[in-house]
Each structure stands twice: as C-alpha cells, then as structure tokens.
Write a protein that holds these residues in place. Sequence first.
Motif, PDB file in Angstrom:
ATOM      1  N   GLU A   1      -9.832  15.984  -4.638  1.00  0.00           N
ATOM      2  CA  GLU A   1      -9.881  14.709  -3.913  1.00  0.00           C
ATOM      3  C   GLU A   1     -10.865  13.789  -4.614  1.00  0.00           C
ATOM      4  OE1 GLU A   1      -8.154  12.446  -2.173  1.00  0.00           O
ATOM      5  OE2 GLU A   1      -7.800  14.136  -0.776  1.00  0.00           O
TER       6      GLU A   1
ATOM      7  N   GLU B   1       0.037   2.460   9.947  1.00  0.00           N
ATOM      8  CA  GLU B   1      -1.376   2.100   9.800  1.00  0.00           C
ATOM      9  C   GLU B   1      -2.101   2.040  11.157  1.00  0.00           C
ATOM     10  OE1 GLU B   1      -2.293   1.363   6.494  1.00  0.00           O
ATOM     11  OE2 GLU B   1      -4.384   1.036   7.045  1.00  0.00           O
TER      12      GLU B   1
ATOM     13  N   LYS C   1      -3.045  17.655  -1.275  1.00  0.00           N
ATOM     14  CA  LYS C   1      -3.727  17.554   0.015  1.00  0.00           C
ATOM     15  C   LYS C   1      -3.776  18.897   0.751  1.00  0.00           C
ATOM     16  CE  LYS C   1      -4.218  13.035  -0.529  1.00  0.00           C
ATOM     17  NZ  LYS C   1      -5.506  12.350  -0.672  1.00  0.00           N
TER      18      LYS C   1
ATOM     19  N   GLY D   1       6.204   9.762   8.731  1.00  0.00           N
ATOM     20  CA  GLY D   1       6.295   8.336   8.438  1.00  0.00           C
ATOM     21  C   GLY D   1       4.935   7.786   8.097  1.00  0.00           C
TER      22      GLY D   1
ATOM     23  N   ARG E   1      -0.649  11.898   2.841  1.00  0.00           N
ATOM     24  CA  ARG E   1       0.576  12.194   2.109  1.00  0.00           C
ATOM     25  C   ARG E   1       0.766  13.708   2.182  1.00  0.00           C
ATOM     26  NH1 ARG E   1      -0.163  11.689  -3.140  1.00  0.00           N
ATOM     27  NH2 ARG E   1      -2.363  11.169  -3.165  1.00  0.00           N
TER      28      ARG E   1
ATOM     29  N   LYS F   1       0.834  -1.211   0.000  1.00  0.00           N
ATOM     30  CA  LYS F   1       0.000   0.000   0.000  1.00  0.00           C
ATOM     31  C   LYS F   1       0.862   1.251   0.000  1.00  0.00           C
ATOM     32  CE  LYS F   1      -3.246   2.592   2.937  1.00  0.00           C
ATOM     33  NZ  LYS F   1      -4.367   2.543   3.883  1.00  0.00           N
TER      34      LYS F   1
ATOM     35  N   SER G   1      -2.742   5.367  12.644  1.00  0.00           N
ATOM     36  CA  SER G   1      -3.820   6.098  11.964  1.00  0.00           C
ATOM     37  C   SER G   1      -5.184   5.708  12.543  1.00  0.00           C
ATOM     38  CB  SER G   1      -3.759   5.882  10.449  1.00  0.00           C
ATOM     39  OG  SER G   1      -4.261   4.614  10.074  1.00  0.00           O
TER      40      SER G   1
ATOM     41  N   GLY H   1       2.223  11.845   8.663  1.00  0.00           N
ATOM     42  CA  GLY H   1       2.322  11.888   7.206  1.00  0.00           C
ATOM     43  C   GLY H   1       3.764  11.897   6.758  1.00  0.00           C
TER      44      GLY H   1
ATOM     45  N   GLY I   1     -11.364  10.210  -1.465  1.00  0.00           N
ATOM     46  CA  GLY I   1     -10.912  10.437  -0.093  1.00  0.00           C
ATOM     47  C   GLY I   1     -11.453   9.317   0.773  1.00  0.00           C
TER      48      GLY I   1
HETATM   49  N1  ADQ Z   1       1.276   8.496   6.990  1.00  0.00           N
HETATM   50  C1  ADQ Z   1       0.286   7.619   6.948  1.00  0.00           C
HETATM   51  N2  ADQ Z   1       0.209   6.598   7.826  1.00  0.00           N
HETATM   52  C2  ADQ Z   1      -0.816   5.700   7.778  1.00  0.00           C
HETATM   53  N3  ADQ Z   1      -1.808   5.735   6.864  1.00  0.00           N
HETATM   54  C3  ADQ Z   1      -1.768   6.731   5.964  1.00  0.00           C
HETATM   55  C4  ADQ Z   1      -0.758   7.726   5.947  1.00  0.00           C
HETATM   56  N4  ADQ Z   1      -0.992   8.576   4.920  1.00  0.00           N
HETATM   57  C5  ADQ Z   1      -2.102   8.142   4.329  1.00  0.00           C
HETATM   58  N5  ADQ Z   1      -2.580   7.027   4.950  1.00  0.00           N
HETATM   59  C6  ADQ Z   1      -3.723   6.203   4.564  1.00  0.00           C
HETATM   60  O1  ADQ Z   1      -3.679   6.064   3.132  1.00  0.00           O
HETATM   61  C7  ADQ Z   1      -4.990   6.166   2.608  1.00  0.00           C
HETATM   62  C8  ADQ Z   1      -5.119   7.431   1.792  1.00  0.00           C
HETATM   63  O2  ADQ Z   1      -6.262   7.337   1.031  1.00  0.00           O
HETATM   64  P1  ADQ Z   1      -6.987   8.599   0.379  1.00  0.00           P
HETATM   65  O3  ADQ Z   1      -8.181   8.069  -0.303  1.00  0.00           O
HETATM   66  O4  ADQ Z   1      -7.263   9.597   1.441  1.00  0.00           O
HETATM   67  O5  ADQ Z   1      -5.933   9.276  -0.593  1.00  0.00           O
HETATM   68  P2  ADQ Z   1      -4.954   8.870  -1.820  1.00  0.00           P
HETATM   69  O6  ADQ Z   1      -4.610  10.191  -2.372  1.00  0.00           O
HETATM   70  O7  ADQ Z   1      -3.860   8.011  -1.350  1.00  0.00           O
HETATM   71  O8  ADQ Z   1      -5.825   8.006  -2.815  1.00  0.00           O
HETATM   72  C9  ADQ Z   1      -6.336   8.205  -4.140  1.00  0.00           C
HETATM   73  O9  ADQ Z   1      -7.163   7.044  -4.386  1.00  0.00           O
HETATM   74  C10 ADQ Z   1      -8.191   6.884  -3.414  1.00  0.00           C
HETATM   75  C11 ADQ Z   1      -8.882   5.570  -3.702  1.00  0.00           C
HETATM   76  O10 ADQ Z   1      -9.752   5.659  -4.782  1.00  0.00           O
HETATM   77  C12 ADQ Z   1      -9.138   8.065  -3.417  1.00  0.00           C
HETATM   78  O11 ADQ Z   1     -10.042   7.931  -2.328  1.00  0.00           O
HETATM   79  C13 ADQ Z   1      -8.356   9.374  -3.256  1.00  0.00           C
HETATM   80  O12 ADQ Z   1      -9.216  10.494  -3.379  1.00  0.00           O
HETATM   81  C14 ADQ Z   1      -7.231   9.430  -4.288  1.00  0.00           C
HETATM   82  O13 ADQ Z   1      -6.462  10.625  -4.171  1.00  0.00           O
HETATM   83  C15 ADQ Z   1      -5.927   6.122   3.800  1.00  0.00           C
HETATM   84  O14 ADQ Z   1      -6.203   4.782   4.107  1.00  0.00           O
HETATM   85  C16 ADQ Z   1      -5.070   6.759   4.906  1.00  0.00           C
HETATM   86  O15 ADQ Z   1      -5.497   6.398   6.194  1.00  0.00           O
END
Ligand code: ADQ
Length: 486
Positions: free
Chosen positions: A385, A365, A313, A362, A308, A17, A368, A336, A388
């Motif tokens: 977004e 999971e 974002k 960093g 991220r 992931k 979070s 993040g 999201g």
């Molecule tokens: N530092 C960290 N530590 C732990 N967990 C972290 C983290 N940073 C992010 N995450 C996790 O990563 C995931 C991020 O998902 P998002 O849908 O918010 O955005 P992303 O831009 O990656 O996805 C893209 O694809 C998805 C899926 O379709 C869309 O929802 C989104 O809008 C699109 O930009 C979430 O599960 C979040 O909890």
Amino acid sequence: MTLRVLSVASEAVPLVKTGGLADVVGALPAALAPHGVETTTLLPGYPAVLAALRRARAVHAWDSLLGTPARLLAGTLEGRHPLLVLDAPALYAREGAPYTDSAGRDWADNWQRFAALGRAAADLAGGAMARRGKPQRFDLVHAHDWQAALACVYLRYAPLGGIRVPSVITIHNIAFQGWFGAEVFPRLGLPDAAWTIDGVEYHGGVGMLKGGLANADAVTTVSPTYAREIRSPAFGMGLEGLVVARGNAVHGILNGIDTQVWNPVADATLTARYGHRTLEKRRANKRALEAEFELAEEDGPLFVVITRLTWQKGMDVLCEVLDHLAGLGGRLALLGSGDGGIERELLAGAARHPGRIAVRLGYDEALSHRMQAGGDAILIPSRFEPCGLTQLYGLAYGCLPVVARTGGLADTVIDANPAALAAGCATGVQFDGVTYDSLAAAITRTIALYRQPAVWQRIQKNAMKCDFSWAASGKAYADLYAALTA
Ligand SMILES: Nc1ncnc2c1ncn2[C@@H]1O[C@H](COP(=O)(O)OP(=O)(O)O[C@H]2O[C@H](CO)[C@@H](O)[C@H](O)[C@H]2O)[C@@H](O)[C@H]1O
C-alpha cells in the motif's frame, strides 16, 4: 514570488476518479497554495471532464499531436485553481472508463492516449507554444504515475521550445508501469537516444513509468516506508534497481487528506455530524448504516471495507476470514468492485451470513463517507500500500483502521499494543503478513478491544485528533520544488 507548477495526471477529483490518485491530484493545488505555489492541472479531455468545464476557452491547437488533432482548453478546478484540458476527440471521446472499455479491457491505444498527454505537457512547459500565445509559463512539471510519465522523457529528449524546465514524477503505485511493445517507439516522436537503458527502453519495449523514473529530476512516492520498500524486489516490481540508482533523488512524502471533504463535524452526507467530544452521536450513523446494508441492528462491532477488490488489497484473504469474523459476533459492510472471482466469493459469504455480512458491489462516494461514520473499524489487509487513504479517512472519522504493516499503512497507524495503550497513543490495529492467521488474529484482537468501551473510545479520540491534513506534505512538496528550481 509565485512558483508556477504544471501538474499532469490522468484523473483528479471532482472531475474523474478511479482511485486514490484522483484524491491526491485534486487536493494538491489547495495544499500548495499557502506555500506560494500556483498549480495548473492538465487532464485528458474525457467526456465527463469536458462536460464539467464551464466557460472554457481554447488556448492552443495542434494540427497533429502525435498524429491526431488536439486543442487545449482552459478552465478551473473546483472553480478556484487553473485547469487545462487536452481535448483530443480521437483519443478521449468515448464511452467507458479512463483506461478501459465498457468490458474492462485496456484501450488498445493507451500508449498514444497518454503519450499525447505527456507531449502536450512538455510543449506547454518547454515553451513550444510561446510564439503562438502560450497560456502561461511554468517553472516545473509534476507528473503523476505512468500516464503522465512521458512528460519527463519529452522534456529531456525532445524539448520543443528551448526552455529547460525541471520535472518531478510521483509514483502512486509502482505496480502500474505502462509497458508497451517496441513497435510503438517510432510513433512517440523521440530520438533514437531515448531507446536506451537511460530512456524508455525496458525489457525490449517501451516502459513509460521507467522512462519517467529515469529522467525526472526528482522522484517521489507517497509514504516514507513505500519509498524504502520499492528498493527491494518484493515491492519494486522490477524497477527496484532503478529506484536504488536514483539514490537521494527519491523522496517519500505522505499523502494528506482534504479536510474540506473528509471532516465528520461538517460532512453533509451523514445522518449525524460529530467530533471527538461528541462520539455518542456516531450511534445514529451506525443505525443508519445497518439499515442501509440490511444488517442486524445491535451494538456489537461493525467492520467496514471500502476498496477496489484486488489481490493488492488482500481481498482474497478477506473472503477466507468472513466465517471467523461472523462467528465472533462481528458484522461487515463492504463496498467495492473489481475482480469477478472475489466478488462472487464475497456474495457467497453474505449469503451464508445474512444480517451479519453485507456486500455492495459498485462505486459510491457518498456511501463511503457514511460507512466511515457508522462503522467501528475499517479492515485494510493490503499486501502492499503506497500510502492508502481509507485508513486516514477512518482515523478522521473514528472508524479505527485495522491494517497490514506495509507502506503508508505502517506510517500512519499506531498499533494498540500494551505499550501504546499504556502510553495513550494507540490509533488502530496493525498486523504482519497478509494470511488467514494474521488477519483472523487481528480481527479477534480488535473485537476484544471493542468490548472494553473505555479503551476503545480512548483509541477513537486519539485517532480523530491526528493531523493528516495536507499542511506538512504540502510544504514538503513546495520545498522540493524550490530546491529543484533554485
Ligand atoms: N467502491 C468504492 N466506492 C467509493 N469509494 C471508493 C471505492 N473504492 C475505493 N474508493 C475510494 O478510492 C480511494 C482509494 O484510495 P487508496 O489510496 O486507498 O487506494 P488506490 O489503490 O486507489 O490508490 C493508489 O494511490 C493512492 C494515492 O497516492 C495511494 O494512497 C494508494 O496507496 C495507491 O494504491 C479512496 O478515496 C476510497 O475511499
């Protein structure tokens, strides 16, 4: 009758992931199963994916898959759903992240790494392996993002097996397009006819997402609002004309959340588990989070951010409002990683406000989950977004989303304006435009709501009762597959 779908992607929870794509690809098989769809997921054989494969058996071998030897290994995802892994050591057996090396630079051969994934998917579904013990027949190919997009192109322009299989492509983020120089085209094994406006040619090079958008039988993106937004130059990132041209073939299907993984009643990572009738138990999670982030222990509002660290974002604007947030008595716990400049500014903000602003750089999971359970509100100031997921997790956990009104954020959060409060349907806070003024005003408004405990709890309960499970969207995908295979 079971419909067999080959879902092709570059990441899937729990194996690999980098963002929300993995959550969705990992959740789809279970979301689709109740609707008579059996989903086989095809992933690249990164070291972590191969290590997680238990009792894998080789079901096919290529002497040369776009110039490199490869095998197809069969296993299971989460022990339940069929999984196929493309084991091509020359392409995937390396240290680093899925798309970048340890220094964060894109792998120079990304075109080949993901073209091979698309070619393998097309071989599998198109019947090219039929004579050599193909593991299974598929009724449809579902490709995710640019990394899988060439599957749709190969099925259209260079099918090797003679079976005509429809394809769907899902855009999780149109900003990532997989564009490569013209010199890679001759190495893709596509006919000259694909070097056109209808094929992969895009601004004089190879556009992988563009090729998929043009050639899939249907295009989906991950929320209805984003499906409309990408018809305009402000959001389409150059592909808006093609999105408009695909007309009714473009669908917006909202992502769901995996309620097995994201459920505060049963979440083993939390200090205290709770539901909407036992909100008072959240306090123990808040105390634990304060301790973990070395924040002042108090009952004032605690914001969280999990993301991220990028321009998409809105994290540059978040840096600007840190002093405002702390000045109003707010606190912030942020998790993040990403842009180095943003990381430095956040750390500087934390240094200015010890005990009020804390930053963890960093990816974690489990943390979070604890942040969603202990925070009062999650800030999501995205400039765009597609769907999201963190606002959906926030709703489920009663960590109220404070979101920019764009894409899936607009579709999933009901702003706590006077009318929504009076009607008893508010679930969070929305604001227009990602600027210092708009974000600062949203934070001020959120803190004012927080200081009215009865109002705040009502909003929390509304949020936690929302159903953003995969039930509705699983059916929407299944209906689309059925229409394409009828
Ligand atoms: N530092 C960290 N530590 C732990 N967990 C972290 C983290 N940073 C992010 N995450 C996790 O990563 C995931 C991020 O998902 P998002 O849908 O918010 O955005 P992303 O831009 O990656 O996805 C893209 O694809 C998805 C899926 O379709 C869309 O929802 C989104 O809008 C699109 O930009 C979430 O599960 C979040 O909890």
